[in-house]
Design a protein around this motif. Sequence first.
Motif, PDB file in Angstrom:
ATOM      1  N   THR A 142       0.822  -1.218   0.000  1.00 14.20           N
ATOM      2  CA  THR A 142       0.000   0.000   0.000  1.00 14.20           C
ATOM      3  C   THR A 142       0.853   1.263   0.000  1.00 14.20           C
ATOM      4  O   THR A 142       0.442   2.290   0.526  1.00 14.20           O
ATOM      5  N   THR A 143       2.031   1.190  -0.614  1.00 14.58           N
ATOM      6  CA  THR A 143       2.973   2.322  -0.609  1.00 14.58           C
ATOM      7  C   THR A 143       2.326   3.617  -1.074  1.00 14.58           C
ATOM      8  O   THR A 143       2.553   4.685  -0.489  1.00 14.58           O
ATOM      9  N   THR A 144       1.511   3.554  -2.116  1.00 19.25           N
ATOM     10  CA  THR A 144       0.954   4.770  -2.706  1.00 19.25           C
ATOM     11  C   THR A 144      -0.500   5.008  -2.301  1.00 19.25           C
ATOM     12  O   THR A 144      -1.132   5.927  -2.834  1.00 19.25           O
ATOM     13  N   CYS A 145      -1.021   4.202  -1.391  1.00 20.36           N
ATOM     14  CA  CYS A 145      -2.439   4.297  -1.034  1.00 20.36           C
ATOM     15  C   CYS A 145      -2.658   5.282   0.109  1.00 20.36           C
ATOM     16  O   CYS A 145      -1.829   5.398   1.011  1.00 20.36           O
ATOM     17  N   SER A 146      -3.795   5.964   0.095  1.00 21.39           N
ATOM     18  CA  SER A 146      -4.130   6.922   1.152  1.00 21.39           C
ATOM     19  C   SER A 146      -5.202   6.397   2.098  1.00 21.39           C
ATOM     20  O   SER A 146      -5.391   6.943   3.179  1.00 21.39           O
ATOM     21  N   GLY A 147      -5.899   5.356   1.699  1.00 16.30           N
ATOM     22  CA  GLY A 147      -6.961   4.805   2.537  1.00 16.30           C
ATOM     23  C   GLY A 147      -6.411   4.038   3.726  1.00 16.30           C
ATOM     24  O   GLY A 147      -5.216   3.749   3.800  1.00 16.30           O
ATOM     25  N   PRO A 148      -7.276   3.701   4.693  1.00 14.55           N
ATOM     26  CA  PRO A 148      -6.828   2.945   5.867  1.00 14.55           C
ATOM     27  C   PRO A 148      -6.387   1.541   5.476  1.00 14.55           C
ATOM     28  O   PRO A 148      -6.897   0.963   4.511  1.00 14.55           O
ATOM     29  N   ALA A 149      -5.429   1.007   6.211  1.00 13.13           N
ATOM     30  CA  ALA A 149      -4.901  -0.333   5.939  1.00 13.13           C
ATOM     31  C   ALA A 149      -4.783  -1.099   7.246  1.00 13.13           C
ATOM     32  O   ALA A 149      -4.477  -0.518   8.296  1.00 13.13           O
ATOM     33  N   GLN A 150      -5.020  -2.399   7.199  1.00 13.06           N
ATOM     34  CA  GLN A 150      -4.913  -3.200   8.411  1.00 13.06           C
ATOM     35  C   GLN A 150      -4.566  -4.642   8.084  1.00 13.06           C
ATOM     36  O   GLN A 150      -4.858  -5.140   6.999  1.00 13.06           O
ATOM     37  N   VAL A 338       4.678   7.114 -25.150  1.00 20.90           N
ATOM     38  CA  VAL A 338       4.478   7.670 -23.813  1.00 20.90           C
ATOM     39  C   VAL A 338       5.416   8.855 -23.620  1.00 20.90           C
ATOM     40  O   VAL A 338       6.525   8.895 -24.188  1.00 20.90           O
ATOM     41  N   GLY A 339       5.005   9.831 -22.832  1.00 17.68           N
ATOM     42  CA  GLY A 339       5.795  11.041 -22.635  1.00 17.68           C
ATOM     43  C   GLY A 339       7.143  10.766 -21.992  1.00 17.68           C
ATOM     44  O   GLY A 339       7.229  10.043 -21.003  1.00 17.68           O
ATOM     45  N   ARG A 340       8.175  11.365 -22.549  1.00 19.13           N
ATOM     46  CA  ARG A 340       9.536  11.127 -22.048  1.00 19.13           C
ATOM     47  C   ARG A 340       9.675  11.512 -20.584  1.00 19.13           C
ATOM     48  O   ARG A 340      10.376  10.846 -19.828  1.00 19.13           O
ATOM     49  N   HIS A 341       9.027  12.592 -20.177  1.00 16.23           N
ATOM     50  CA  HIS A 341       9.182  13.066 -18.807  1.00 16.23           C
ATOM     51  C   HIS A 341       7.969  12.760 -17.932  1.00 16.23           C
ATOM     52  O   HIS A 341       8.015  12.977 -16.710  1.00 16.23           O
ATOM     53  N   THR A 342       6.903  12.246 -18.523  1.00 17.89           N
ATOM     54  CA  THR A 342       5.673  12.017 -17.747  1.00 17.89           C
ATOM     55  C   THR A 342       5.399  10.549 -17.462  1.00 17.89           C
ATOM     56  O   THR A 342       4.541  10.240 -16.630  1.00 17.89           O
ATOM     57  N   TRP A 343       6.118   9.628 -18.139  1.00 15.65           N
ATOM     58  CA  TRP A 343       5.807   8.212 -17.931  1.00 15.65           C
ATOM     59  C   TRP A 343       5.972   7.758 -16.481  1.00 15.65           C
ATOM     60  O   TRP A 343       5.222   6.873 -16.021  1.00 15.65           O
ATOM     61  N   PRO A 344       6.915   8.316 -15.678  1.00 14.17           N
ATOM     62  CA  PRO A 344       7.012   7.853 -14.282  1.00 14.17           C
ATOM     63  C   PRO A 344       5.747   8.105 -13.474  1.00 14.17           C
ATOM     64  O   PRO A 344       5.543   7.456 -12.431  1.00 14.17           O
ATOM     65  N   GLU A 345       4.885   9.024 -13.906  1.00 16.03           N
ATOM     66  CA  GLU A 345       3.647   9.282 -13.167  1.00 16.03           C
ATOM     67  C   GLU A 345       2.751   8.043 -13.104  1.00 16.03           C
ATOM     68  O   GLU A 345       1.937   7.902 -12.191  1.00 16.03           O
ATOM     69  N   TRP A 346       2.890   7.162 -14.086  1.00 12.79           N
ATOM     70  CA  TRP A 346       2.103   5.928 -14.094  1.00 12.79           C
ATOM     71  C   TRP A 346       2.467   5.018 -12.922  1.00 12.79           C
ATOM     72  O   TRP A 346       1.686   4.119 -12.556  1.00 12.79           O
ATOM     73  N   LEU A 347       3.634   5.193 -12.325  1.00 13.17           N
ATOM     74  CA  LEU A 347       4.111   4.309 -11.257  1.00 13.17           C
ATOM     75  C   LEU A 347       3.892   4.894  -9.869  1.00 13.17           C
ATOM     76  O   LEU A 347       4.435   4.394  -8.883  1.00 13.17           O
ATOM     77  N   GLY A 348       3.065   5.934  -9.762  1.00  9.42           N
ATOM     78  CA  GLY A 348       2.645   6.438  -8.465  1.00  9.42           C
ATOM     79  C   GLY A 348       3.605   7.430  -7.851  1.00  9.42           C
ATOM     80  O   GLY A 348       4.732   7.638  -8.312  1.00  9.42           O
ATOM     81  N   LYS A 349       3.118   8.043  -6.805  1.00  2.62           N
ATOM     82  CA  LYS A 349       3.930   9.001  -6.059  1.00  2.62           C
ATOM     83  C   LYS A 349       3.674   8.789  -4.567  1.00  2.62           C
ATOM     84  O   LYS A 349       2.541   8.942  -4.110  1.00  2.62           O
ATOM     85  N   PRO A 350       4.724   8.364  -3.817  1.00  2.79           N
ATOM     86  CA  PRO A 350       6.091   8.075  -4.276  1.00  2.79           C
ATOM     87  C   PRO A 350       6.122   6.868  -5.206  1.00  2.79           C
ATOM     88  O   PRO A 350       5.182   6.077  -5.227  1.00  2.79           O
ATOM     89  N   CYS A 351       7.185   6.733  -5.980  1.00  5.37           N
ATOM     90  CA  CYS A 351       7.306   5.642  -6.939  1.00  5.37           C
ATOM     91  C   CYS A 351       7.115   4.307  -6.230  1.00  5.37           C
ATOM     92  O   CYS A 351       7.750   4.025  -5.202  1.00  5.37           O
ATOM     93  N   VAL A 352       6.225   3.486  -6.774  1.00  2.00           N
ATOM     94  CA  VAL A 352       5.891   2.225  -6.126  1.00  2.00           C
ATOM     95  C   VAL A 352       7.082   1.270  -6.092  1.00  2.00           C
ATOM     96  O   VAL A 352       7.115   0.345  -5.272  1.00  2.00           O
ATOM     97  N   LEU A 353       8.069   1.497  -6.953  1.00  3.00           N
ATOM     98  CA  LEU A 353       9.274   0.658  -6.947  1.00  3.00           C
ATOM     99  C   LEU A 353      10.331   1.152  -5.966  1.00  3.00           C
ATOM    100  O   LEU A 353      11.420   0.567  -5.881  1.00  3.00           O
ATOM    101  N   GLY A 354      10.027   2.204  -5.237  1.00  2.00           N
ATOM    102  CA  GLY A 354      10.960   2.765  -4.272  1.00  2.00           C
ATOM    103  C   GLY A 354      11.439   4.132  -4.709  1.00  2.00           C
ATOM    104  O   GLY A 354      11.684   4.363  -5.903  1.00  2.00           O
TER     105      GLY A 354
END
Length: 648
Positions: A142-150, A338-354
């Motif tokens: 749930t690295t990029t999730c804002s909802g509650p987690a348990q 895909v956009g050269r500078h925008t493609w990382p947005e597909w991987l979430g913020k923060p980046c789901v890969l770290g």
Amino acid sequence: MLSEEWRGLSVLYLCPLRALLNNLHLRLDGYATLVGRSCGLWHGDVGPTERDRLLANPPDLLLTTPESLEAMLVSRRVEHRRLFAGLRTVVVDEAHALAGDDRGWHLVAVLERISRLADRELQRVALSATVGNPGELLDWLTTTCSGPAQVIAPRDDTTTATDVVIDYVGSLDNAATVVSRLHRGEKRLVFVDSRARAERLAAALRDLEQEVFVSHGSLGRDERRRAEVAFAESADCVIVATSTLELGIDVGDLDRVIQLDSVGTVASFLQRLGRTGRRPGLTRNALFLATDDAALLQTTGVLSAWAEGYVEPVVPPAFPLHLLAQQNLALALQEQGVGRHTWPEWLGKPCVLGEDVGALAAEVTDHLLSIGMLHADGELLGVGTEGEAAYGHRHFLELLSVFTSPPVFSVRHGRTEIGLVPDRVLQLRDPRAGAGGSVVLLLAGRPWAVMHVDWGRRVVQVEPTTGAGVARWFGSAQPLGATVARAIRAVLVGHDPSGVTISDRATARLAELRRAHFWARDESTCLVTDANGRVRWWTFAGLVANAWLAAALRPLRREVAARDNLTVTLDPDVDRQRLAEALGTVDWDELSLVDSIVPDALEGLKFADCLSEHRARGVILARLDDRQNAKVAATERLDSALAADTSD
């Protein structure tokens, strides 16, 4: 789905294995039908007709693998934005089997892309029965999730008796005899550590007139399904399997689990033990049949760790930078640019890969462009000529799989696919030399004579035959971690696992092994010299930690290079004083494996060719950092001894 009136495809159910998906589909389709909903299945064995039907009328619930999910994203036949627009929930079954390797990173990256297509944060539900660190696994998922987690971990108020036995049989043929004679009239599931041994054991059981089936990943779809269905419907039979049946596949009312030799982890043992005792009043059981001394020690060590309540934590591999490159290529295919500078947005913020990986997105893109894996049309990125050449075969199938595998050939009897074999097996003897020189393959527990090989299409035509066959897949043994390695030391010292029955044969053999390792002590390492002058430092630190210790002791290893899970081999003239002095001068912060293990490890890193050599080495080094356990071994009490014999 019912209470909120979700319509269309709203739930994804992801599993690591096709066989598990097939099994779950039978049940979930029935449940969905009962409440007026539909359930679909999509993986590599599902034909184009069924896929077209599914796309034309999407189900409410779709079962698939992470790789097949990404294949849907990059396919030009799938309108992925329309298909996933109503998605709400993703269930990840057997999450531990994915999270512990690169398939887990691939999974969370694909989930981020799916969430973007659905334009909502998806509920994520992970299921597992064998996770030692569920809280950490939840944070990772749930690295990029804002909802509650348990973590939901209901207390098991029922007490299921367990019957775990260790026996020593000395050979595979002896194991086959025991399996064929023991528990007649019962349904027995026998686990082995490799596909080749599964085939050899199945053939030996068939020679003993035992009804036997085989299940492993290199069998054809029809053969796997036939074995699973027949085994589920039979009452007195044996199925020999690799880890393909370790997960929650329903094979009917199973009576016994038998393990040939050892498993590498407590978690794997728990998965296999859990296949039994599912009916009220039954006992969970597992019988281990050790065919050699190493297997006997490892089995007893794993069960000792289990008896102490230990289960391995699931830790995703560090620094998945190569998967950032893979995702860049996959997104270029998915979006057809895909956009050269925008493609990382597909991987979430923060980046789901770290975040450390995400920070290198621009560098990775520049490198892919420089080597032709990508090409740029202004600010738009597409797959380049080198990317097409490296991964374009069979609709970019190799790009969608994050693990490496050798080239394989389809083995067919007529039009029926029996299974898959690596090309090197066919080259052991030249099948083009005529019938007299043909290879005899052992597959699905039966010998098959190779009649013809189509090297271009990678198809082998075979006919049934008699006699011995070749079964070889060139796999590698699983390394042991420090906890199990130290549990083996405790076994040599004299500790037996509580709650485990050790047969008279195994007890006698353990006694001999303990006499041969008389020098073993708790919380001690030992420098042992055998009668041939060979010097081995018994660290009991595990394979990766021993790689670090070997690197630290390079000046003492000029004539030898061996290391394993328990030992590091040193030059013949090394004594206790020289070893202690060398360990006292190690600068652990400056120590590196670059000149030793990294070159070999790079061959097994998928998409290493998408990174600079420097960055690819960095991925390997980050994943092999077990200096902590190396330091523990280096600071334990150091003994020395002359071995009683050379049978270790």
